[in-house]
Design a protein around this motif. Structure first.
Motif, PDB file in Angstrom:
ATOM      1  N   SER A 766      -9.140 -13.670 -12.089  1.00  9.51           N
ATOM      2  CA  SER A 766     -10.039 -12.551 -12.041  1.00  9.51           C
ATOM      3  C   SER A 766     -10.036 -11.285 -12.820  1.00  9.51           C
ATOM      4  CB  SER A 766     -10.205 -12.222 -10.556  1.00  9.51           C
ATOM      5  OG  SER A 766     -10.413 -13.263  -9.446  1.00  9.51           O
ATOM      6  N   ASP A 767      -8.915 -11.130 -13.669  1.00 11.77           N
ATOM      7  CA  ASP A 767      -8.753 -10.052 -14.803  1.00 11.77           C
ATOM      8  C   ASP A 767      -8.929  -8.717 -14.061  1.00 11.77           C
ATOM      9  OD1 ASP A 767      -8.450 -11.568 -16.804  1.00 11.77           O
ATOM     10  OD2 ASP A 767     -10.508 -11.520 -17.807  1.00 11.77           O
ATOM     11  N   VAL A 768      -8.039  -8.607 -12.927  1.00 10.64           N
ATOM     12  CA  VAL A 768      -8.095  -7.208 -12.322  1.00 10.64           C
ATOM     13  C   VAL A 768      -7.576  -6.247 -13.081  1.00 10.64           C
ATOM     14  CG1 VAL A 768      -7.737  -8.465  -9.919  1.00 10.64           C
ATOM     15  CG2 VAL A 768      -5.818  -7.915 -10.995  1.00 10.64           C
ATOM     16  N   ASP A 769      -6.950  -6.156 -14.007  1.00 12.22           N
ATOM     17  CA  ASP A 769      -6.516  -5.156 -14.764  1.00 12.22           C
ATOM     18  C   ASP A 769      -7.159  -5.160 -15.918  1.00 12.22           C
ATOM     19  OD1 ASP A 769      -5.687  -7.351 -15.893  1.00 12.22           O
ATOM     20  OD2 ASP A 769      -3.511  -6.655 -16.453  1.00 12.22           O
ATOM     21  N   SER A 770      -8.113  -5.430 -15.922  1.00 14.11           N
ATOM     22  CA  SER A 770      -8.926  -5.216 -17.355  1.00 14.11           C
ATOM     23  C   SER A 770      -9.583  -3.799 -17.355  1.00 14.11           C
ATOM     24  CB  SER A 770     -10.316  -6.207 -17.273  1.00 14.11           C
ATOM     25  OG  SER A 770     -11.135  -5.959 -16.344  1.00 14.11           O
ATOM     26  N   HIS A 771      -9.739  -3.112 -16.196  1.00 11.13           N
ATOM     27  CA  HIS A 771     -10.036  -1.663 -16.444  1.00 11.13           C
ATOM     28  C   HIS A 771      -9.096  -0.604 -16.629  1.00 11.13           C
ATOM     29  CE1 HIS A 771      -8.367  -1.974 -12.446  1.00 11.13           C
ATOM     30  NE2 HIS A 771      -8.396  -0.843 -12.259  1.00 11.13           N
ATOM     31  N   LEU A 772      -7.746  -0.817 -16.869  1.00 13.93           N
ATOM     32  CA  LEU A 772      -6.846  -0.232 -16.961  1.00 13.93           C
ATOM     33  C   LEU A 772      -6.663   0.146 -18.551  1.00 13.93           C
ATOM     34  CD1 LEU A 772      -3.695  -1.495 -14.754  1.00 13.93           C
ATOM     35  CD2 LEU A 772      -5.524   0.341 -14.388  1.00 13.93           C
ATOM     36  N   TRP A 773      -6.496   1.310 -18.892  1.00 12.29           N
ATOM     37  CA  TRP A 773      -6.338   1.844 -20.173  1.00 12.29           C
ATOM     38  C   TRP A 773      -5.222   1.340 -20.853  1.00 12.29           C
ATOM     39  CZ3 TRP A 773      -3.411   4.821 -23.504  1.00 12.29           C
ATOM     40  CH2 TRP A 773      -3.843   5.339 -24.537  1.00 12.29           C
ATOM     41  N   SER A 774      -5.456   1.172 -22.314  1.00 15.57           N
ATOM     42  CA  SER A 774      -4.399   1.021 -23.042  1.00 15.57           C
ATOM     43  C   SER A 774      -4.769   1.128 -24.482  1.00 15.57           C
ATOM     44  CB  SER A 774      -3.820  -0.565 -22.805  1.00 15.57           C
ATOM     45  OG  SER A 774      -4.799  -1.563 -23.849  1.00 15.57           O
ATOM     46  N   MET A 775      -3.770   1.554 -25.392  1.00 14.04           N
ATOM     47  CA  MET A 775      -4.090   2.011 -26.697  1.00 14.04           C
ATOM     48  C   MET A 775      -4.581   0.916 -27.564  1.00 14.04           C
ATOM     49  SD  MET A 775      -3.795   4.391 -28.967  1.00 14.04           S
ATOM     50  CE  MET A 775      -2.791   5.657 -28.451  1.00 14.04           C
ATOM     51  N   ARG A 776      -4.066  -0.308 -27.264  1.00 13.12           N
ATOM     52  CA  ARG A 776      -4.497  -1.649 -27.778  1.00 13.12           C
ATOM     53  C   ARG A 776      -5.898  -1.976 -27.275  1.00 13.12           C
ATOM     54  NH1 ARG A 776      -5.156  -6.609 -26.087  1.00 13.12           N
ATOM     55  NH2 ARG A 776      -4.656  -6.192 -24.115  1.00 13.12           N
ATOM     56  N   ARG A 777      -6.503  -1.905 -26.124  1.00 14.61           N
ATOM     57  CA  ARG A 777      -7.609  -2.308 -26.003  1.00 14.61           C
ATOM     58  C   ARG A 777      -8.618  -1.141 -26.381  1.00 14.61           C
ATOM     59  NH1 ARG A 777      -5.645  -3.230 -20.451  1.00 14.61           N
ATOM     60  NH2 ARG A 777      -5.752  -5.479 -20.242  1.00 14.61           N
ATOM     61  N   SER A 778      -8.351  -0.049 -26.475  1.00  6.95           N
ATOM     62  CA  SER A 778      -8.981   1.113 -27.109  1.00  6.95           C
ATOM     63  C   SER A 778      -9.242   0.821 -28.608  1.00  6.95           C
ATOM     64  CB  SER A 778      -8.413   2.343 -27.137  1.00  6.95           C
ATOM     65  OG  SER A 778      -8.294   2.693 -25.578  1.00  6.95           O
ATOM     66  N   LYS A 779      -8.177   0.444 -29.079  1.00  6.24           N
ATOM     67  CA  LYS A 779      -8.526   0.125 -30.834  1.00  6.24           C
ATOM     68  C   LYS A 779      -9.237  -1.054 -31.066  1.00  6.24           C
ATOM     69  CE  LYS A 779      -3.924   0.260 -31.847  1.00  6.24           C
ATOM     70  NZ  LYS A 779      -2.749   0.231 -32.869  1.00  6.24           N
ATOM     71  N   ALA A 780      -9.016  -2.087 -30.010  1.00  5.91           N
ATOM     72  CA  ALA A 780      -9.719  -3.541 -30.314  1.00  5.91           C
ATOM     73  C   ALA A 780     -11.252  -3.154 -29.898  1.00  5.91           C
ATOM     74  CB  ALA A 780      -9.228  -4.258 -29.148  1.00  5.91           C
ATOM     75  N   ASN A 781     -11.646  -2.253 -29.060  1.00 14.69           N
ATOM     76  CA  ASN A 781     -13.090  -1.832 -28.948  1.00 14.69           C
ATOM     77  C   ASN A 781     -13.739  -0.948 -29.891  1.00 14.69           C
ATOM     78  OD1 ASN A 781     -13.396  -3.247 -26.455  1.00 14.69           O
ATOM     79  ND2 ASN A 781     -12.410  -1.511 -25.261  1.00 14.69           N
ATOM     80  N   PHE A 782     -12.763  -0.329 -30.777  1.00 17.77           N
ATOM     81  CA  PHE A 782     -13.258   0.484 -31.682  1.00 17.77           C
ATOM     82  C   PHE A 782     -13.544  -0.251 -32.805  1.00 17.77           C
ATOM     83  CE2 PHE A 782     -12.187   2.827 -35.762  1.00 17.77           C
ATOM     84  CZ  PHE A 782     -13.254   3.815 -35.544  1.00 17.77           C
ATOM     85  N   PHE A 783     -12.861  -1.185 -33.054  1.00  9.41           N
ATOM     86  CA  PHE A 783     -12.975  -2.160 -34.168  1.00  9.41           C
ATOM     87  C   PHE A 783     -14.224  -3.021 -33.938  1.00  9.41           C
ATOM     88  CE2 PHE A 783      -8.559  -1.025 -35.496  1.00  9.41           C
ATOM     89  CZ  PHE A 783      -8.717  -0.469 -36.778  1.00  9.41           C
ATOM     90  N   ARG A 784     -14.385  -3.555 -32.788  1.00  4.52           N
ATOM     91  CA  ARG A 784     -15.425  -4.209 -32.405  1.00  4.52           C
ATOM     92  C   ARG A 784     -16.824  -3.431 -32.472  1.00  4.52           C
ATOM     93  NH1 ARG A 784     -15.173  -5.413 -26.285  1.00  4.52           N
ATOM     94  NH2 ARG A 784     -17.294  -6.097 -26.894  1.00  4.52           N
ATOM     95  N   LEU A 785     -16.637  -1.976 -32.253  1.00  3.25           N
ATOM     96  CA  LEU A 785     -17.768  -1.355 -32.489  1.00  3.25           C
ATOM     97  C   LEU A 785     -18.159  -1.131 -33.956  1.00  3.25           C
ATOM     98  CD1 LEU A 785     -20.029   0.513 -30.922  1.00  3.25           C
ATOM     99  CD2 LEU A 785     -18.402   2.463 -31.528  1.00  3.25           C
ATOM    100  N   MET A 786     -17.037  -0.937 -34.891  1.00  3.65           N
ATOM    101  CA  MET A 786     -17.221  -0.731 -36.070  1.00  3.65           C
ATOM    102  C   MET A 786     -18.038  -2.220 -36.789  1.00  3.65           C
ATOM    103  SD  MET A 786     -16.582   1.958 -37.339  1.00  3.65           S
ATOM    104  CE  MET A 786     -16.187   1.901 -38.873  1.00  3.65           C
TER     105      MET A 786
END
Length: 984
Positions: A766-786
């Motif tokens: 169920s991906d319960v930890d998907s809402h937790l912050w991490s530097m990796r996810r932040s960079k991944a979402n930034f590059f997705r936005l780019m």
């Protein structure tokens, strides 16, 4: 349900906002119900546009097999006393597919429909429709004259409360019903002729070892060619055509009789060993019983068998050495073959023999046959390929067998705490600092403190919980007084069983109720005495079934239907999954000095979870199990995970008793072509503290079959979530809290099954930890936005090259095209849409021919810094030393500072646009207003084509006419004030 007592119950609740028909701004409404040739009528409400009936009617169901094809019609008429006639106010038609048992029925308010194109209606009719088999309920008195019956008195039953609900057997005894307002009949699955389509393995920017690989296995129905199963086995039923057909030797040990006694005391503790080669299955022993009953099935994989004789041995359990009672022997060449839908093989009595081959006293009832995984006995059998070669008891097979789970239906519990009255604090010299604490199971919430201190505090606050059917918990409400910091005293409490709380499927208003507070007074250590007093609590409590209870990440879900079954629509397709095998798995534990794994697969879609059997001591397990799901929305995701079973004893894995995650696959249904068989090998990728690792590959076969193409296409125009998510939305904080509660409830319920689906498995799926912050996810979402804005950036760069005349020929052609579009502005939109059409047609040949899968480059998991990985795997709250936390906090502040600056710059530009006409800078606004007047006059007398042509040519002018300094409009805009001056 008992078919002979089956009745359709209709509770006519109320109507709202009816059309006046009596010429005096009102109506005399009554309801006429028609079903299966029967007609009933409610009482007449005089001069009431919002009538309330609360009357119940019961129809006989003549033939339950055609129930889905019948309709319930409810007409609202206005009674005209002068002429003893009636006039039409509206109607509601409900299909038989929306009829549900009483336990699932809720009140729905249906909008009234017209009878003809010239009729005019308005309003809603509240009905509760259900099926019951209560023998004490008698049918209502039918209408004898549809015109004169308005004055007739009919037999109605009072509306029962929840405590008088009729008892129902499981819904499986009735035809399966789905609910919708406009029902489309479900068509049979499409019979798609074989069609050879060229396929290729999908390309990916990530390493080849992490990429998806297409396979062409030989499945049960034939070879997979071009996404179709080319059937070569004429005897195949097609039930298991997405997995490789595997043959098993099934041995059903039913019971024994008249076994001889072996002990001196004359007792016998018998059990049975089923042996073939090196494999041996053992039943549990039954103490002091000469006529034991086991009813256990053993399954031996034929591809692993190296013997030709099957022995079934009866033994007597003893402390030192088990005694030999007798055996039955079978030649494998003489065992019959059975393929469903052939009838199951009936067990027979076999006389026991001793070691010398002589017949002895006692008989054993057995059934022995050769079958496949399509056999009914397969899921509950003890499996030789799911056990060790040395010894394995059938009693422990519960931990390794396959299982289908059904997650409980989840409801939101909405508690609106309005106010309290006449509170009595423990100290009469002060006003109470009161708040309300609500609790359901482990979920606890509190209202905010009241600013105004008095004996009648007002909160009017909503508290939300999640509850699962069947409702086993109670809602506990306590009014507490904060006497001192850290010291609270209970003023009174209310206990409400969830089974008594009203259900609702729409956004109708729930009436509030006053509840008497009970104050527990301690009499002695072992007894509590409830003392009633005058304090009361004002509440609104309901079970909201019009929502989809989010048990997964907000980015995807496996089920978007509301909780209330009456709002369900018919399925639009069937999803079939074949779990074939896994290869190259990493060892998760050691056994006899070598690395090994005891793996099983879990698949999740909708409310149905499935678990394959555990394959013991095998790094290349073959499952070959097939499962199906009904699909109600294509924008949903199937999740398949692989886990190592650490509950089998022996040496445990590094994580103790927790089942270890090996990897998972997510597949969106909308990305699958209809009718095509997808056979791919999916890499199992897991992020470890040392980096991303490939734990092996999982081979799957997938097929999505559409049963109703118009319904599926219609879904693309519907909202993604049910209506209540938009009418009464939740906040982001509430959604996170409710999702966490939902996952805990599902994990608790599935953990009670046998074998249990453990909590760590449910949380990982169920991906319960998907809402937790991490530097990796932040960079991944930034590059997705780019990546999303890369098209706009490319257009901007191309236009900048045009404006700077980087390629003069292209620039001249663009000038000509621009002047043509300006001269003929009606061609602008057609040109844009034609261009998008051509791009879409051109991209068709490059369309993806494979399902999506985990991407390490997209996830930024390949080049992640070790410290960032360690930070991601840190516990919450942190368990690292303060110096490391300080360094990471400073790094987070640095990154957040850049984000804060960008957000502030965007806000500044918006505020400058607002200040153009706000006179915050009176001189700038005066200049802008004057320029607006001049521009209006110029545009009024100048053709638009001239203005557009001059503006475009000015933008694309040659560099020799350009200046390095910013232009006048840019200088003016940058001088406008923003609200940054007012920030501290």
């Amino acid at each position: 349900m008992t078919i002979s007592n089956l009745k359709l119950g209709v509770d006519v609740i109320s109507a709202h906002n009816l059309l006046p028909k009596d010429g005096q701004g009102s109506s005399n409404p009554f309801v006429e119900l028609c079903f299966d040739g029967q007609k009933y009528q409610s009482t007449i409400k005089e001069k009431d546009l919002n009538p309330v009936w609360n009357e119940s009617f019961y129809f006989n169901i003549s033939d339950p097999s055609i129930l889905q094809s019948l309709n319930l019609d409810a007409y609202i008429y206005n009674n005209i006393k002068a002429t003893q006639s009636k006039s039409f106010l509206g109607r509601v038609s409900i299909s038989g597919t929306s009829f549900v048992p009483y336990s699932d029925a809720v009140v729905l308010h249906y909008p009234l429909e017209k009878r003809g194109i010239f009729s005019h209606v308005r309003g809603e009719l509240g009905l509760k429709v259900y099926i019951t088999d209560d023998p004490s309920i008698k049918s209502s008195t039918p209408v004898r004259d549809s015109v004169q019956s308005a004055r007739h008195t009919f037999h109605t039953l009072p509306k029962r409360d929840n405590s008088e609900q009729p008892k129902h057997t499981p819904e499986a005894s009735l035809p399966h019903h789905e609910t919708k307002y406009v029902v489309n009949e479900m068509k049979a699955p499409e019979q798609i002729p074989p069609k050879l389509v060229h396929t290729h393995s999908g390309s990916s920017a990530q390493p080849v070892d992490f990429a998806l690989k297409e396979t062409s296995p030989f499945l049960g129905g034939g070879r997979v060619v071009g996404g179709r199963v080319i059937r070569t086995d004429k005897n195949s039923s097609g039930t298991y055509d997405l997995v490789e057909k595997m043959h098993f030797l099934f041995v059903r040990v039913v019971k024994a009789r008249e076994l001889p006694t072996m002990d001196v005391t004359g007792s016998l503790d018998p059990y049975v060993e089923v042996k073939i080669g090196n494999y041996k299955g053992v039943t549990k022993h039954i103490e002091k019983q000469q006529n034991p009953v086991w009813n256990v099935v053993f399954a031996f994989s034929k591809e692993r068998m190296q013997a030709s004789v099957l022995e079934v041995v009866v033994k007597d359990k003893d402390l030192v050495k088990d005694d030999y009672v007798g055996f039955v022997r079978f030649d494998l060449n003489e065992i019959p073959m059975r393929v469903p839908p052939d009838s199951p093989l009936a067990p027979e009595w076999y006389r026991l023999e001793d070691k010398k081959g002589q017949k002895i006293k006692g008989e054993l009832m057995l059934a022995v046959w050769v079958g496949t995984q399509a056999d009914e006995a397969f899921p509950d059998a003890w499996h030789s390929d799911a056990a060790t070669h040395i010894d394995s008891s059938a009693a422990s097979s519960a931990l390794i067998r396959s299982k289908v789970y059904h997650a409980p239906r989840l409801w939101y519990v909405r508690v609106n705490v309005v106010e309290a009255q006449d509170l009595v604090p423990t100290e009469n010299t002060r006003f109470p600092d009161a708040y309300v604490k609500a609790q359901i199971g482990n979920q606890v919430m509190r209202t905010k403190p009241v600013q105004a201190r008095n004996f009648n505090p007002l909160w009017n606050e909503d508290l939300f919980f999640v509850a699962a059917e069947p409702f086993e918990d109670h809602l506990f409400l306590t009014v507490e007084d904060r006497v001192a910091p850290g010291k609270d005293e209970i003023i009174g409490r209310v206990i409400i069983p969830l089974s008594m709380v009203e259900k609702r499927a729409d956004d109708r208003i729930i009436h509030s109720r006053w509840f008497n507070l009970e104050k527990p007074v301690i009499v002695d250590v072992d007894q509590l005495k409830k003392e009633k007093f005058s304090s009361k609590l004002h509440l609104r409590v309901c079970l909201d079934g019009g929502y989809h209870v989010l048990d997964e990440s907000t980015h995807y879900s496996s089920d978007l239907r509301p909780t209330a079954k009456q709002l369900w629509k018919p399925p639009i397709g069937i999803l079939e999954l074949g779990i074939l095998n896994a290869v190259g798995l990493h060892p998760m534990k050691t056994h006899d000095g070598k690395g090994t794994s005891d793996t099983y697969c879990v698949a999740k879609y909708g409310h149905k979870w499935v678990r394959s059997r555990t394959i013991v001591d095998n790094l290349f397990p073959k499952y070959n199990e097939q499962y199906t799901w009904e699909v109600f929305d294509p924008a949903t995701v199937l999740t398949v995970g692989v886990f190592d079973n650490t509950q089998l004893g022996g040496e445990k894995g590094s994580n103790g008793t927790k089942d270890v995650k090996i990897g998972k696959v997510r597949i969106r249904i909308s990305t699958l072509e209809t009718g095509r068989v997808y056979t791919h090998s999916y890499p199992l990728l897991v992020l470890h503290p040392t980096g991303v690792k490939k734990m092996g590959e999982l081979h799957l076969a997938l097929r999505f079959s559409c049963t109703s193409l118009p319904n599926m296409l219609y879904l693309y125009s519907r909202p993604l979530l049910p209506k209540m998510h938009y009418v009464r939305p939740f906040t982001v904080m509430q959604l996170d809290m409710l999702r966490h509660q939902a996952v805990n409830i599902v994990a608790t319920r599935l953990g009670r099954a046998e074998p249990p689906l453990r909590k760590e498995v449910v949380e990982y799926m169920s991906d319960v930890d998907s809402h937790l912050w991490s530097m990796r996810r932040s960079k991944a979402n930034f590059f997705r936005l780019m990546s999303v804005f890369s098209g706009l950036f490319a257009i901007g760069k191309w236009f900048a090259d045009i404006c700077t005349w980087k390629n003069p020929i292209t620039t001249v052609l663009v000038h000509l095209l621009y002047l043509m579009l300006v001269s003929f502005p009606e061609l602008i939109l057609p040109t844009i849409f034609l261009y998008m059409f051509l791009i879409g047609i051109w991209n068709f040949r490059y369309r993806p021919r494979y399902p999506p899968h985990m991407n390490t480059k997209l996830s930024q998991a390949e080049a992640i810094h070790p410290d960032e990985l360690d930070e991601e795997f840190d516990t919450f709250p942190t368990s690292r030393n303060p110096d490391l936390v300080r360094m990471r906090y400073d790094r987070l502040r640095s990154v957040a500072g850049r984000i804060q600056t960008v957000v502030g710059d965007i806000a500044t530009q918006g505020e400058r646009v607002q200040s153009l006409l706000s006179w915050r800078d009176p001189r700038a606004t005066a200049i802008f207003v004057t320029l607006c007047l001049v521009a209006a006059l110029v545009l009024y007398v100048t053709p638009f084509q001239v203005i557009g042509a001059l503006a475009g040519i000015y933008m694309m002018r040659h560099p020799r006419f350009r200046y390095r300094l910013p232009s006048v409009p840019v200088n003016f805009f940058r001088r406008l004030p923003a609200r940054t001056d007012s920030m501290l």
